[in-house]
Each structure stands twice: as C-alpha cells, then as structure tokens.
Motif scaffolding. Sequence first.
Motif, mmCIF file in Angstrom:
data_model
loop_
_atom_site.group_PDB
_atom_site.id
_atom_site.type_symbol
_atom_site.label_atom_id
_atom_site.label_comp_id
_atom_site.label_asym_id
_atom_site.label_seq_id
_atom_site.Cartn_x
_atom_site.Cartn_y
_atom_site.Cartn_z
ATOM 1 N N ASP A 95 43.208 40.792 57.605
ATOM 2 C CA ASP A 95 44.389 40.410 55.851
ATOM 3 C C ASP A 95 44.626 38.424 56.889
ATOM 4 O O ASP A 95 45.260 37.972 55.529
ATOM 5 C CB ASP A 95 46.012 41.259 55.632
ATOM 6 N N ARG A 126 41.443 44.309 44.470
ATOM 7 C CA ARG A 126 42.191 45.640 45.110
ATOM 8 C C ARG A 126 41.952 46.570 45.545
ATOM 9 O O ARG A 126 40.866 47.374 44.518
ATOM 10 C CB ARG A 126 43.209 45.931 43.884
ATOM 11 N N SER A 127 41.906 47.323 46.215
ATOM 12 C CA SER A 127 41.740 49.243 46.847
ATOM 13 C C SER A 127 40.643 48.702 47.238
ATOM 14 O O SER A 127 39.702 50.007 48.009
ATOM 15 C CB SER A 127 42.356 50.326 46.380
ATOM 16 N N GLU A 128 40.016 47.748 47.461
ATOM 17 C CA GLU A 128 38.103 47.176 48.013
ATOM 18 C C GLU A 128 38.205 46.415 48.931
ATOM 19 O O GLU A 128 38.185 46.655 49.816
ATOM 20 C CB GLU A 128 37.215 46.798 46.477
ATOM 21 N N THR A 155 40.774 38.784 46.897
ATOM 22 C CA THR A 155 41.518 40.014 46.838
ATOM 23 C C THR A 155 40.639 40.993 45.274
ATOM 24 O O THR A 155 41.019 40.159 44.485
ATOM 25 C CB THR A 155 43.042 39.734 46.890
ATOM 26 N N THR A 191 35.023 45.331 52.612
ATOM 27 C CA THR A 191 35.977 46.140 52.693
ATOM 28 C C THR A 191 36.538 45.616 53.983
ATOM 29 O O THR A 191 35.494 44.651 54.705
ATOM 30 C CB THR A 191 35.321 47.530 53.034
ATOM 31 N N ARG A 192 37.089 45.777 54.261
ATOM 32 C CA ARG A 192 38.182 45.802 55.812
ATOM 33 C C ARG A 192 36.940 45.979 56.597
ATOM 34 O O ARG A 192 36.924 45.303 57.793
ATOM 35 C CB ARG A 192 39.450 45.657 55.664
ATOM 36 N N ARG A 210 43.958 45.532 60.126
ATOM 37 C CA ARG A 210 44.763 44.950 59.637
ATOM 38 C C ARG A 210 44.842 44.043 59.671
ATOM 39 O O ARG A 210 45.311 42.257 58.948
ATOM 40 C CB ARG A 210 46.654 45.582 59.836
#
Length: 247
Positions: free
Chosen positions: A209, A233-235, A231, A188-189, A206
């Motif tokens: 990213d 998505r959503s993770e 990437t 995760t980020r 952010r």
Amino acid sequence: MNTSRPSDHILIVDDDREIRELLTAYLVKNGLRVVAVPTGRHMRAALEDAGPFDLIILDLMLPGEDGLTLCRDLRTGKYKATPILMLTARSEEADRILGLEMGADDYLAKPFSARELLARIRSVMRRTRMLPPNMHSTEPAQKLVFGEWQVDTVARHLLDESGTMVALSGAEYRLLRVFLDHPQKVLTRDQLLSLTQGREAELFERSIDLLVSRLRQRLRDDAREPRYIKTVRSEGYVFASAVEARD
C-alpha cells in the motif's frame, strides 16, 4: 486412471559438480524430477531437450555467461514465465537486488542447506501458482506508453509528456512494470508482493500500500480519483489505463 499431478520438474544450473550431485539427490528424494547442468550452453540445450521445467535454479557465478546474463535472456524469451531461483556466493544487498531486478523470483546466498533450498522452491512455486492462468506479460518492447507517460524499458526510465525523466526507485519501477504487464486486471496485494519483491513478499504484506501510494505520487495520480492505479475494495489494485508497446 491416475489423474494426480506429475512431480515438479527442476533445472539446476551450477558449475560446481558436488553441489549439483548433492542437490539432485536431495530433491529427487523429496519427490522432484531434476536435471542438473554446469553452464549456460548446457542450460539452453536442456530447456529444448528435457523441458518444460517448473523452476530454474541458476547460479550467479558461472563460467562464460554469468547467471545475471542468463536470467535476463530467459526473461526476454519464451521461458519468461518460468520461475527462477538464483544462487549467489555474494552477500552484498546490491547483488541480490540486481538479481531480482533482472527477473529472478528469489535468491539464496551460499552456503545454504538443501532443506532451505527445498523450502524456497516450494514457496516460489506456490506464489507463482497464485496468479490467474490468463495473466500475461507484454511482449518485450523498448517503450511502454500509457496516458501521457512512457517507460523506456532499456534505460528503466519513466518519462512525462515533455520527455522529462521522473526518478523511480527500484521497487517503484518493478511495481510499475507489473501493472504495465497486467493492465486492467485486478491484482491482490499478495500477487503484487510476489511479483515485485521475491522473498521479502512474505514479510511485509501492507508495504504494498505504501509502495502504491509512492508510485501514484510519481505518476501525479490523485489518490481520491486515480486515473491509473485504482483501488478495488477488499481485493487489491487494478491498472486502469490501456498500455501500448512500441519498439
């Protein structure tokens, strides 16, 4: 039967006796178990005799081996997963960055309050425990090879298939090492920020990213159809390539 988690065990390494005593008293008062020692030699003895520890507080300026040397040694040995919070009397940004690049999870400049130190301890351990239990680091190796690329971990260089060096910033190198240490695992980020940026991880969610985008450019990875950093998505992101460690 008492099934509660035992209190966290902290190792303090600082040659200032007054600081050791004050911090020990404050942390014990706040429910932590503490061992405090003055030098790297005593640190090694404590690790063997009084461990395991949940976090090590390591002063940068120590007699004999300094904190950076000890931090580097910890990160290449069996205690490489133990969080390290570095104390420093130096305020220069270069010294703080060097500590993080040697493997420290956070830093705190002297003078500081015991209350702030406790908050940092809790923050570092909270971030560390966010990581999945099956995550592991690659064993220490001189080179990490993936696709047509290789990373010289001693010189901290990224080399392409012709042996040409591609320049990386400190943040880009740390992010690449995180991916290489945890290939084919979705991160995760928050996890990526925690592993790459220490204290600043809580400030710019952010920014990871932008850093991923820059690293993709260095690896000549097509963002629309990436070969290496994909990437999810959503993770978050996953490093999709196999990684080989070589001596």
